[in-house]
Design an enzyme around this catalytic site. Sequence first.
Site, PDB file in Angstrom:
ATOM      1  CG  PHE A 174      40.920  38.553  49.793  1.00 59.75           C
ATOM      2  CD1 PHE A 174      41.749  39.485  49.622  1.00 59.75           C
ATOM      3  CD2 PHE A 174      39.600  38.971  50.326  1.00 59.75           C
ATOM      4  CE1 PHE A 174      41.720  40.705  50.368  1.00 59.75           C
ATOM      5  CE2 PHE A 174      39.646  40.141  51.074  1.00 59.75           C
ATOM      6  CZ  PHE A 174      40.770  40.978  51.135  1.00 59.75           C
ATOM      7  CE1 TYR A 201      36.719  31.545  36.367  1.00 61.19           C
ATOM      8  CE2 TYR A 201      36.051  33.554  37.607  1.00 61.19           C
ATOM      9  CZ  TYR A 201      35.871  32.201  37.203  1.00 61.19           C
ATOM     10  OH  TYR A 201      34.979  31.601  37.862  1.00 61.19           O
ATOM     11  CB  THR A 203      31.397  32.752  38.238  1.00 59.54           C
ATOM     12  OG1 THR A 203      31.937  33.919  38.894  1.00 59.54           O
ATOM     13  CG2 THR A 203      31.924  32.953  36.774  1.00 59.54           C
ATOM     14  CG  ASP A 204      29.405  36.664  41.240  1.00 60.85           C
ATOM     15  OD1 ASP A 204      30.467  36.364  40.834  1.00 60.85           O
ATOM     16  OD2 ASP A 204      29.093  37.213  42.545  1.00 60.85           O
ATOM     17  CD  GLU A 205      34.840  36.853  38.793  1.00 52.43           C
ATOM     18  OE1 GLU A 205      35.348  37.007  37.667  1.00 52.43           O
ATOM     19  OE2 GLU A 205      35.156  36.804  40.226  1.00 52.43           O
ATOM     20  NE  ARG A 253      42.258  40.019  40.397  1.00 49.34           N
ATOM     21  CZ  ARG A 253      41.395  39.326  41.114  1.00 49.34           C
ATOM     22  NH1 ARG A 253      39.991  39.643  41.145  1.00 49.34           N
ATOM     23  NH2 ARG A 253      41.834  38.397  41.983  1.00 49.34           N
ATOM     24  CE  LYS A 293      32.616  28.806  35.294  1.00 49.89           C
ATOM     25  NZ  LYS A 293      32.588  27.156  35.018  1.00 49.89           N
ATOM     26  CG  LEU A 348      43.243  45.670  50.782  1.00 49.81           C
ATOM     27  CD1 LEU A 348      42.441  44.410  50.487  1.00 49.81           C
ATOM     28  CD2 LEU A 348      42.884  46.470  52.007  1.00 49.81           C
TER      29      LEU A 348
HETATM   30  O1  DAU Z   1      32.440  36.068  42.196  1.00 51.33           O
HETATM   31  C1  DAU Z   1      32.785  34.507  42.153  1.00 51.33           C
HETATM   32  C2  DAU Z   1      34.415  34.458  41.773  1.00 51.33           C
HETATM   33  O2  DAU Z   1      35.082  34.616  43.107  1.00 51.33           O
HETATM   34  C3  DAU Z   1      34.688  33.008  41.431  1.00 51.33           C
HETATM   35  O3  DAU Z   1      33.962  32.776  40.150  1.00 51.33           O
HETATM   36  C4  DAU Z   1      36.223  33.129  41.201  1.00 51.33           C
HETATM   37  O4  DAU Z   1      36.557  31.713  40.521  1.00 51.33           O
HETATM   38  C5  DAU Z   1      36.632  33.262  42.545  1.00 51.33           C
HETATM   39  O5  DAU Z   1      38.209  33.346  42.253  1.00 51.33           O
HETATM   40  C6  DAU Z   1      36.399  34.761  42.946  1.00 51.33           C
HETATM   41  O6  DAU Z   1      36.748  35.682  42.128  1.00 51.33           O
HETATM   42  P1  DAU Z   1      37.559  36.951  43.010  1.00 51.33           P
HETATM   43  O7  DAU Z   1      38.407  37.641  41.681  1.00 51.33           O
HETATM   44  O8  DAU Z   1      36.340  37.944  43.140  1.00 51.33           O
HETATM   45  O9  DAU Z   1      38.308  36.279  44.011  1.00 51.33           O
HETATM   46  P2  DAU Z   1      39.836  36.588  44.643  1.00 51.33           P
HETATM   47  O10 DAU Z   1      39.840  35.714  45.810  1.00 51.33           O
HETATM   48  O11 DAU Z   1      40.957  36.573  43.820  1.00 51.33           O
HETATM   49  O12 DAU Z   1      39.641  38.247  45.153  1.00 51.33           O
HETATM   50  C7  DAU Z   1      38.698  38.688  45.824  1.00 51.33           C
HETATM   51  C8  DAU Z   1      38.825  40.106  45.891  1.00 51.33           C
HETATM   52  O13 DAU Z   1      40.041  40.324  46.885  1.00 51.33           O
HETATM   53  C9  DAU Z   1      38.830  40.951  44.830  1.00 51.33           C
HETATM   54  O14 DAU Z   1      38.471  42.193  44.796  1.00 51.33           O
HETATM   55  C10 DAU Z   1      40.515  41.183  44.477  1.00 51.33           C
HETATM   56  C11 DAU Z   1      41.003  41.257  46.064  1.00 51.33           C
HETATM   57  N1  DAU Z   1      42.364  40.713  46.348  1.00 51.33           N
HETATM   58  C12 DAU Z   1      42.552  39.372  46.047  1.00 51.33           C
HETATM   59  C13 DAU Z   1      43.602  38.892  46.373  1.00 51.33           C
HETATM   60  C14 DAU Z   1      44.102  37.414  46.138  1.00 51.33           C
HETATM   61  C15 DAU Z   1      43.115  41.675  47.284  1.00 51.33           C
HETATM   62  O15 DAU Z   1      42.721  42.706  47.572  1.00 51.33           O
HETATM   63  N2  DAU Z   1      44.350  41.085  47.767  1.00 51.33           N
HETATM   64  C16 DAU Z   1      44.875  39.788  47.385  1.00 51.33           C
HETATM   65  O16 DAU Z   1      45.795  39.099  47.484  1.00 51.33           O
END
Ligand code: DAU
Length: 301
Positions: A154, A114, A87-89, A237, A118, A170
């Site tokens: 998301f 996480y 991942t880029d993270e 978060r 990784k 959000l």
């Molecule tokens: O960058 C690659 C990564 O992208 C992967 O390595 C991870 O496995 C993958 O889960 C994803 O990580 P994020 O933490 O960026 O993805 P997530 O879908 O959890 O959240 C995307 C963005 O949206 C993040 O800034 C948090 C925000 N979010 C997330 C959820 C679930 C919200 O605002 N509301 C939400 O309900």
Amino acid sequence: MTYAANRQSLSGIDPKRVDLVVGDICDYVLVNELVPQHDAVVHFAAETHNDNSLHDPRSFLNSNVVGTFELLEAVRHHEVRLHHISTDEVYGDLELDDPQRFTESTPYKPSSPYSASKASSDLLVKAWVRSFGIEATLSNCSNNYGPFQHVEKFIPRQITNILEGQRPKLYGNGANVRDWIHASDHSSAVQRILQAGEAGRTYLIGADGERNNRDVLGLILNLMGREADDFEWVADRAGHDLRYAIDSSVLREELGWAPQYTDLENGLEQTIAWYREHRSWWEPGKAQTEERYRVQLAAEV
Ligand code: DAU
């Protein structure tokens, strides 16, 4: 087959082309039985969700670190090629106005359990390449979206909330930027690296899809016929990374890869249609996912 797996995802595939073995990558005996039966191992297996890692990190250490170690030992002993998905993270985050993007030489600086797990797995792969000469490549990709994505993430979380009559959620102020890539483009990049990548190298995968969360949610609401403000702000978060951005020019220039989904709005429209048409795929896990979010949020208050 953890909570994030779904047997229905295999239903469209010719069973003659796939053997499903249900097991744990930390199971040394099983891994050593399976690895020598293959020309290459593409290591996608991981615990992937940041929110879960903040509340219960143990499984992330087991699957992502110990599991990768077991695979590395097996490919070393059986001399099998490995491609490690990451991942880029691992690079941490960027300021919103930073003109730079992540490249193959950006230093590691993970923020969450996480991403730290990784980053650890990547470092193990690099060490096995240098110390034992295993034939391995690595790739670090940005945020995926598209069909078949678990409803904890998301984009599918918000689409399925709307389909269920719930309001999207959000985090923080919605300004966090993610660099979106369609899952099909991630897959075609991995295939290209498997065919033509140079052993020992890392390739960054991205499709120039930077958008802040509020904009992405705005697109989803608009495409689904909702008002722009029809969502809820929820607590941010912990340690929330601000921005990710990938420079994928090495992959494009050296291996000739290019993404097919270059218009996020079109990709989202197709993704929304998929979730509308595949309720039986996501509905069984939806309530449990929202319950997990409810418990996590309550634990923070
Ligand atoms: O960058 C690659 C990564 O992208 C992967 O390595 C991870 O496995 C993958 O889960 C994803 O990580 P994020 O933490 O960026 O993805 P997530 O879908 O959890 O959240 C995307 C963005 O949206 C993040 O800034 C948090 C925000 N979010 C997330 C959820 C679930 C919200 O605002 N509301 C939400 O309900």
